[in-house]
Each structure stands twice: as C-alpha cells, then as structure tokens.
Design a protein around this motif. Sequence first.
Motif, PDB file in Angstrom:
ATOM      1  N   PHE A 100       0.827  -1.210   0.000  1.00  0.00           N
ATOM      2  CA  PHE A 100       0.000   0.000   0.000  1.00  0.00           C
ATOM      3  C   PHE A 100       0.860   1.260   0.000  1.00  0.00           C
ATOM      4  N   GLU A 101       1.995   1.217   0.675  1.00  0.00           N
ATOM      5  CA  GLU A 101       2.903   2.370   0.641  1.00  0.00           C
ATOM      6  C   GLU A 101       3.385   2.625  -0.784  1.00  0.00           C
ATOM      7  N   VAL A 102       3.780   1.557  -1.469  1.00  0.00           N
ATOM      8  CA  VAL A 102       4.258   1.689  -2.850  1.00  0.00           C
ATOM      9  C   VAL A 102       3.131   2.168  -3.758  1.00  0.00           C
ATOM     10  N   ARG A 103       1.951   1.600  -3.574  1.00  0.00           N
ATOM     11  CA  ARG A 103       0.826   1.993  -4.418  1.00  0.00           C
ATOM     12  C   ARG A 103       0.464   3.462  -4.220  1.00  0.00           C
ATOM     13  N   GLU A 104       0.522   3.923  -2.979  1.00  0.00           N
ATOM     14  CA  GLU A 104       0.196   5.333  -2.732  1.00  0.00           C
ATOM     15  C   GLU A 104       1.219   6.246  -3.406  1.00  0.00           C
ATOM     16  N   ILE A 105       2.496   5.871  -3.307  1.00  0.00           N
ATOM     17  CA  ILE A 105       3.547   6.667  -3.941  1.00  0.00           C
ATOM     18  C   ILE A 105       3.338   6.730  -5.450  1.00  0.00           C
ATOM     19  N   LEU A 106       3.045   5.587  -6.064  1.00  0.00           N
ATOM     20  CA  LEU A 106       2.943   5.511  -7.522  1.00  0.00           C
ATOM     21  C   LEU A 106       1.582   5.966  -8.058  1.00  0.00           C
ATOM     22  N   GLU A 107       0.514   5.429  -7.475  1.00  0.00           N
ATOM     23  CA  GLU A 107      -0.787   5.559  -8.125  1.00  0.00           C
ATOM     24  C   GLU A 107      -1.471   6.904  -7.900  1.00  0.00           C
ATOM     25  N   CYS A 108      -1.155   7.559  -6.802  1.00  0.00           N
ATOM     26  CA  CYS A 108      -1.746   8.892  -6.606  1.00  0.00           C
ATOM     27  C   CYS A 108      -1.209   9.868  -7.653  1.00  0.00           C
ATOM     28  N   GLU A 109       0.097   9.796  -7.893  1.00  0.00           N
ATOM     29  CA  GLU A 109       0.682  10.662  -8.920  1.00  0.00           C
ATOM     30  C   GLU A 109       0.272  10.217 -10.315  1.00  0.00           C
ATOM     31  N   THR A 110       0.071   8.907 -10.480  1.00  0.00           N
ATOM     32  CA  THR A 110      -0.413   8.380 -11.768  1.00  0.00           C
ATOM     33  C   THR A 110      -1.766   8.994 -12.098  1.00  0.00           C
ATOM     34  N   ALA A 111      -2.644   9.037 -11.105  1.00  0.00           N
ATOM     35  CA  ALA A 111      -3.978   9.617 -11.322  1.00  0.00           C
ATOM     36  C   ALA A 111      -3.872  11.100 -11.681  1.00  0.00           C
ATOM     37  N   ARG A 112      -2.978  11.815 -11.000  1.00  0.00           N
ATOM     38  CA  ARG A 112      -2.797  13.244 -11.293  1.00  0.00           C
ATOM     39  C   ARG A 112      -2.321  13.449 -12.730  1.00  0.00           C
TER      40      ARG A 112
END
Length: 228
Positions: A100-112
């Motif tokens: 979840f830490e990795v996903r938050e780092i990657l996917e939040c910026e991916t969505a942006r």
Amino acid sequence: MLEPVKKRRLYEEIMFQIRGLIMDGRFLPGDKLPSERDLATTLGVARSSVREAIRALELLGFLESRQGEGTFIKSHSGTEMIESLALLILKEKDTLDNLFEVREILECETARLAAERASEEDLERLEMILSRADKTVKEGTIPLTEDTEFHYALAEASGNEILVRVMHTIGDFIRKGKEGSLTLPGRPQKSVKDHYEILYAVKDQDGERAREAMRNHLKKVKTDLFGE
C-alpha cells in the motif's frame, strides 16, 4: 499450474500457490491433492515445507486429510471461504502494508498525470472498463480483471512509459492485494464507486482531485482489510 518456490518462508509461498489454484477453480471440492512427494518435486522444495503448508491449509479449512486415502480439497460455504481468506490476509499484513505504501507513492501521482494528459481514447477505455466492472459486480462476480485493468489503463493514460512498466512489474503484488480485498463483502461495489470518482476527476482534468480520489480509494481499501 504450480511453480518452483524461491522465497524464504517456503511453506507460506506453497500455501498461497495451492490456495490460488483452489480459488481459481483448478482444484475443485473433492479433488485429491498430489502427494507430498510429487508436490515437493514440482515445487523444488523439501517435503517438510510441503507438509507444513498442507497443515496450515487444513487449519484454515481449505483441505482435509483422510487417513489412508490422502489429502482432499474441502467444500466451502461462501462465509467459510471469506473467513479463511481473512486469516490469510492477516498473515500477509506486513507485505500488504509495504504494498500500500508503494501503491500510494505511484498511483496517486499516476492519477494526477492521467488527469492532465489523458486522451479521448484513454477516457473511453477507462469508461468501458468500469462499465464492465459494474456489470460484473451486479452479476455477483468479483471484478478482479476489470479492477486491475483500470489501474493499468490509468497508468497508460499518464503518458509515462516508465511508469507503465513499473506498474506492470509490480503487477503480481498488486493483484495479490486485490485478490484479498475484493473478496470482502461490499468491497467490489465500493471499489467501482471509488474508481468512478477517480475517472470523473480525470475527465474534468482536475489533477489534484484525481490524486486525492486515488488516495482516498487506497485508504478505504486498507481500512476494510485491516481496520482503522
């Protein structure tokens, strides 16, 4: 089918592989499990590791041993399967926390980035995936494929080829996390709703809103898995 095991805690990896085959329907209730010797040979591990994995799956209710006959796949009710999966999820908690830490780092910026760069074709693809996911949920099926496709399509909409490659590289870990969360009652419906919120922000080209929508989605999934 089964693959050679290379990880440290061998019995857990064996357990998750066998569990996966049961969940995928490749081992059906009443089927006899291969012998410890055959499993050890196929997996490339010691029989003691196989024995430990089988014992753990028996305790979780996936398998049953019949004296003089062997080990068999046990029939489950939906409730029993969910309870067993919940125990497995707790066993993987440390790994999932890291995921979840990795996903938050990657996917939040991916969505942006997707909100800033998505083409009409990207938006149509995301709409189609969510439409399929919605239909799958209404039919009473877990939308694991559609859920995974949505996150990959979002990465592709970001226009960053390296980011897409990274997402696919960690895809097996992400899929494992989804496999656990989407079996929880009500979680598939919540995920589809969250994904639509992300899509609406992307369509509005609102990068900050898309990032927060993804962050909220991941936070809610984690809360449903582990509690507050």
